[in-house]
Write an enzyme that holds these catalytic residues in place. Structure first.
Site, mmCIF file in Angstrom:
data_model
loop_
_atom_site.group_PDB
_atom_site.id
_atom_site.type_symbol
_atom_site.label_atom_id
_atom_site.label_comp_id
_atom_site.label_asym_id
_atom_site.label_seq_id
_atom_site.Cartn_x
_atom_site.Cartn_y
_atom_site.Cartn_z
ATOM 1 N N GLU A 1 42.257 46.101 36.163
ATOM 2 C CA GLU A 1 42.191 47.553 36.385
ATOM 3 C C GLU A 1 43.553 48.226 36.257
ATOM 4 O O GLU A 1 43.625 49.441 36.181
ATOM 5 C CB GLU A 1 41.558 47.859 37.752
ATOM 6 C CG GLU A 1 42.336 47.351 38.949
ATOM 7 C CD GLU A 1 41.705 47.775 40.280
ATOM 8 O OE1 GLU A 1 42.457 47.962 41.247
ATOM 9 O OE2 GLU A 1 40.471 47.924 40.333
ATOM 10 N N THR A 2 44.605 47.397 36.256
ATOM 11 C CA THR A 2 45.956 47.961 36.185
ATOM 12 C C THR A 2 46.793 47.209 35.144
ATOM 13 O O THR A 2 46.708 45.978 35.064
ATOM 14 C CB THR A 2 46.652 47.846 37.571
ATOM 15 O OG1 THR A 2 45.907 48.603 38.523
ATOM 16 C CG2 THR A 2 48.087 48.334 37.531
#
Lengths: 307, 307
Positions: A25-26
């Site tokens: 997600e990052t």
């Protein structure tokens, strides 16, 4: 379906960018050698960042360069036409101040700085008292018999980063603080051998200044930049991210990739900076990222190919 | 009759100086902390040296300080009223030049110097071409985009010693030579953490300058000063002395005493410099000389007592 390889295995060429993108997600990006080289943006970076943002990915930019503050870095991104906010930027200058905050460094103590403006700015923002920095760059010692350099007994930490105005005065001042002030901390923004001050050449990095203090104090510093896990922990806490949901992208094996691995993240090496494919594949290299690719804009073409 | 203790045992206080004096033919003295402290002669030194000479002992003076040449050191001895000839003095400035001679360093190659006048003078006397040294002390780098520091491709060795005019220009220049000139040597006069520039304070030593280059090149230097055996071997060959017939006298455990032990000599620690009795006897200290005493002039009183 291809599984992500473990770190012990040799790095795989990135073939399916979507799969990597969907798995985290990052993205934490190193800057020099990934986003830019010296003062030049690397091809395809704006489109790549746009793609990732359009997919809802959180982007974080981490740099061991301590010469600028977050705010000053924000301007560099802006100048290069990149839409990146201050809160997405984690420079080792900021990390030094954040580290002092994290250990409740007393506000009535002072910080002696061997380094540039970025460190001073971040210390000021964090409310710490400091001395040294660029203004000590012109100071000299005078070696007449009996001469003694006075130093401030209230210095409780010496922060050392890259410093183009490095000189003997600073070495001696920092050494006196570390050696003679009880409990004085020795904090290094990074120990990088090289840095990219300009795109024409590799320049001796913050490892030089830290090495000088190490030589005179015989003390090991607390490193707050990569590959120490301090910044990774800080970023993860700040944004409430699981580290397994992060992909660290960088051009250096011994800082970026190690930083990602130390933090338990996925890792992608780009060959647009200091590391060549032959260096990665050399039998002497023990650090293997999960994946490698030429540059981050490969996300665009590898995506197209995979569809 | 008392036997000399082995090095593995704890150091013994010197009780019978005559016995030690009779057991060797040469005394090698460190200078700072043994003969003088900064600019002040230590009490009783002239009489002690006279006593040893009257007993036919060869005296050699070895210093890791590279800021002066042998000739310049000779003047320091003279100023302090000591009758010592140039040929009895072995400074690490001289050792750097002697080392290059010993490996037949090509005369058409150049030496880049991070250090002071003593090194330049010794290189000149030995017939080597050099650049750098004090004249690079005022040089700055200019970091406009695309800027590149040129360096001389004929530099085949970088010699690093204590340098009060140390700056980033020198770090980068030396780093470029070591990293980019094939086979370029990295020679350190010493790696001392502290040096006695004045008697009022301990000053960051040559270990700082060496540490800076180590940080940027990630290469280990060839050390020619103490505790490396180069100078001991050189002195022994030069005078045709057996090393077992030498007593090394110094005030530092990790340079002087180690230097003597590495060379297979007897060792005497004097407490007139950086090492205190509690440091010697600390459980953390692993270096034990054969003997220790307060200062070399104890030779006079311990002699009297023993008669």
């Amino acid at each position: 379906m291809e599984k992500f390889v473990t770190r012990a295995s040799a790095a795989q060429p990135l073939k399916n960018a979507d799969e990597l993108i969907d798995s985290v997600e990052t993205f934490i990006f190193d800057c020099d050698g990934v986003i830019w080289k010296g003062d030049k943006l690397i091809d395809g970076v704006p489109e790549t960042l746009d793609l990732l943002r359009s997919k809802g990915k959180r982007l974080v930019f981490v740099t061991n360069n301590s010469t600028k503050s977050r705010k000053q870095y924000g301007k560099k991104f802006e100048t290069l036409g990149l839409n990146v906010s201050e809160e997405e930027i984690f420079a080792s200058s900021f990390a030094a101040a954040a580290y002092l905050k994290s250990i409740d460094f007393p506000k009535d103590k002072k910080v002696y700085v061997i380094g540039e403006d970025g460190i001073l700015k971040e210390l000021e923002l964090a409310g710490f008292q400091y001395l040294g920095g660029p203004e000590d760059g012109a100071k000299k010692i005078e070696l007449k018999p009996g001469f003694l350099m006075e130093h401030d007994k209230d210095v409780g930490a010496v922060v050392v980063g890259f410093d183009r105005y490095f000189n003997y005065y600073k070495v001696q001042y920092g050494t006196l603080c570390i050696r003679e002030n009880p409990g004085c901390l020795f904090i290094a923004t990074n120990r990088d051998a090289v840095t990219h001050l300009t795109d024409a050449q590799e320049w001796a990095g913050g490892g030089s200044m830290v090495g000088a203090l190490l030589g005179s104090t015989q003390r090991e510093p607390q490193v707050v930049g990569k590959p120490s896990t301090f910044m990774m922990d800080y970023v993860a806490n700040k944004f409430g991210i699981l580290k397994s949901q992060i992909c660290m992208v960088g051009d250096r094996l011994d800082t970026d990739i190690l930083f990602g691995q130390n933090g338990g993240c996925k890792t992608l090496l780009v060959l647009s900076g200091v590391t060549s494919l032959s260096m990665l594949q050399s039998p002497n290299n023990t650090i293997q990222p999960d994946f490698y690719t030429n540059k981050i804009s490969d996300f665009l073409s590898l995506k197209a190919a995979a569809v």
